[in-house]
Design an enzyme around this catalytic site. Structure first.
Site, short mmCIF file in Angstrom:
data_model
loop_
_atom_site.label_atom_id
_atom_site.label_comp_id
_atom_site.label_asym_id
_atom_site.label_seq_id
_atom_site.Cartn_x
_atom_site.Cartn_y
_atom_site.Cartn_z
N ASP A 40 0.84 -1.20 0.00
CA ASP A 40 0.00 0.00 0.00
C ASP A 40 0.87 1.26 0.00
O ASP A 40 0.36 2.38 -0.06
CB ASP A 40 -1.01 -0.01 1.17
CG ASP A 40 -0.34 -0.02 2.53
OD1 ASP A 40 0.90 -0.14 2.60
OD2 ASP A 40 -1.08 0.10 3.54
N SER A 41 2.21 1.06 0.02
CA SER A 41 3.13 2.18 -0.21
C SER A 41 2.86 2.82 -1.57
O SER A 41 3.32 3.92 -1.84
CB SER A 41 4.58 1.69 -0.15
OG SER A 41 4.77 0.56 -0.98
N ASP A 58 -0.95 -6.28 -0.24
CA ASP A 58 -1.15 -5.58 1.04
C ASP A 58 -2.65 -5.33 1.24
O ASP A 58 -3.36 -4.98 0.29
CB ASP A 58 -0.45 -4.22 0.98
CG ASP A 58 0.45 -3.99 2.16
OD1 ASP A 58 0.32 -4.71 3.17
OD2 ASP A 58 1.31 -3.09 2.07
N LYS A 68 -0.98 -9.42 2.98
CA LYS A 68 -0.20 -8.91 4.11
C LYS A 68 -1.04 -7.92 4.89
O LYS A 68 -1.78 -7.13 4.29
CB LYS A 68 1.08 -8.23 3.62
CG LYS A 68 1.86 -7.53 4.74
CD LYS A 68 3.25 -7.10 4.32
CE LYS A 68 3.33 -5.71 3.75
NZ LYS A 68 2.84 -4.65 4.65
N GLU A 99 -0.94 -5.35 8.62
CA GLU A 99 -0.07 -4.76 9.65
C GLU A 99 -0.63 -4.98 11.05
O GLU A 99 -1.85 -4.96 11.24
CB GLU A 99 0.08 -3.25 9.40
CG GLU A 99 0.79 -2.92 8.11
CD GLU A 99 0.98 -1.42 7.90
OE1 GLU A 99 0.74 -0.63 8.83
OE2 GLU A 99 1.38 -1.05 6.79
N GLU A 138 9.84 -4.27 10.26
CA GLU A 138 10.23 -2.94 9.74
C GLU A 138 10.83 -2.06 10.84
O GLU A 138 10.22 -1.85 11.89
CB GLU A 138 9.02 -2.25 9.10
CG GLU A 138 9.39 -0.88 8.53
CD GLU A 138 8.47 -0.35 7.45
OE1 GLU A 138 7.52 -1.06 7.05
OE2 GLU A 138 8.71 0.80 7.00
#
Ligand code: KIV
Length: 284
Positions: free
Chosen positions: A46-47, A85, A115, A117, A184
């Site tokens: 999602d970057s 993501d 993925k 978070e 991260e």
């Protein structure tokens, strides 16, 4: 025919102590180049909200946008293992919604895993999604979707109390069924401890080489980012500068008419002058 990287082949690499490469990717053309380079896994992160859409954070990215970018990447990746993501608020509200959205990402892009978070707070989601047969990559330490809670993109796991929290998050997501976990911006010894004690593949970003693999945002490693790059983002080639120079050269050649030259035109199939004169007469 390319051999597909799978959860099994990636675990075999971890067992052999062979490092796993991962890059972010958001489009078909770049995916083909990444595939050609033999990168093991690709993350449709999602970057993309920051690198492709110009937002300051990843928070505005939607499910629909992830799916459009993801489909293009999967078409270019016959062998790389593609991870999608889950965007902000696509999994936090309820376990049902998390499973439905994870399912959509897989069904509508044909990617291989999702993925999300968070650590202990998202274990129910991880359990349910992996229970539905979808491999889950967790993401702990500095989790960009929590940028407002962290007060910025800051290193996590510093000091004993914070290190304990990150380590417990790693154990929690692994026990819930995550097969892979992005670490991260955490200190090297903590990354090493997690990678050796927890039975999942660790992928580091700003977490030292003490992980089973590494991920970078491709615009960062190609020197294409116009913003200040994080400390961990090594520039492997200054492609950004090469692109700017090529755009400048094009601009100049268009303006001084050195481009297009004869070799760029379809001279042989051109009409003769007599025919063109006839065309003009007919149009009068
Ligand atoms: O969104 C992303 O690209 C990521 C990586 C930087 C790990 O989460």
């Amino acid at each position: 025919m390319a051999i597909k990287n799978t959860v099994t082949t990636l675990f075999e690499m971890k067992e052999r102590g062979e490092k796993i490469s991962q890059l972010t990717c958001y489009d078909y053309t770049t995916a083909c180049l990444i595939e050609k380079a033999g990168i093991n896994t690709v993350l449709v992160g999602d970057s993309l909200g920051m690198t492709m859409q110009g937002y300051d954070t990843t928070l505005p990215v939607t499910m629909e946008e992830m799916i459009v970018y993801g489909r293009s990447v999967v078409r270019g990746c016959p062998s790389a293992f593609v991870i999608m993501d889950m965007p902000f608020m696509s999994y936090q509200c309820s376990v049902d919604e998390a499973v439905r959205n994870a399912g959509r990402l897989i069904k509508e892009t044909n990617a291989n895993a999702v993925k999300l978070e968070g650590g202990a707070t998202v274990v129910e989601q991880i359990r349910a999604i992996s229970g539905a047969g979808i491999p889950v990559c967790a993401h702990i330490g500095m989790t960009p979707q929590s940028v407002n809670a962290f007060g910025g993109f800051k290193v996590q796991g510093k000091g004993e109390e914070n290190a304990r929290k990150v380590f417990e998050d790693a154990i929690a997501v692994c026990e819930a069924g995550a097969f892979m976990c992005v670490l991260e911006c955490i200190p090297p010894k903590l990354a090493s401890l997690i990678s050796s004690k927890v039975n999942m593949i660790t992928i580091g970003i700003g977490a030292s080489s003490n992980c089973d693999g590494q991920v970078l945002v491709y615009q960062d490693m190609l020197g294409m980012s116009q913003k200040i790059a994080p400390k961990f983002a090594k520039v492997f080639a200054n492609v950004g500068d090469i692109m700017v120079q090529a755009f400048k050269d094009y601009d100049e050649e268009v303006k001084n008419m050195t481009y297009p030259a004869e070799c760029h035109t379809y001279v042989k199939s051109d009409c003769d002058d007599e025919f063109l004169a006839k065309l003009v007469n007919e149009s009068k």
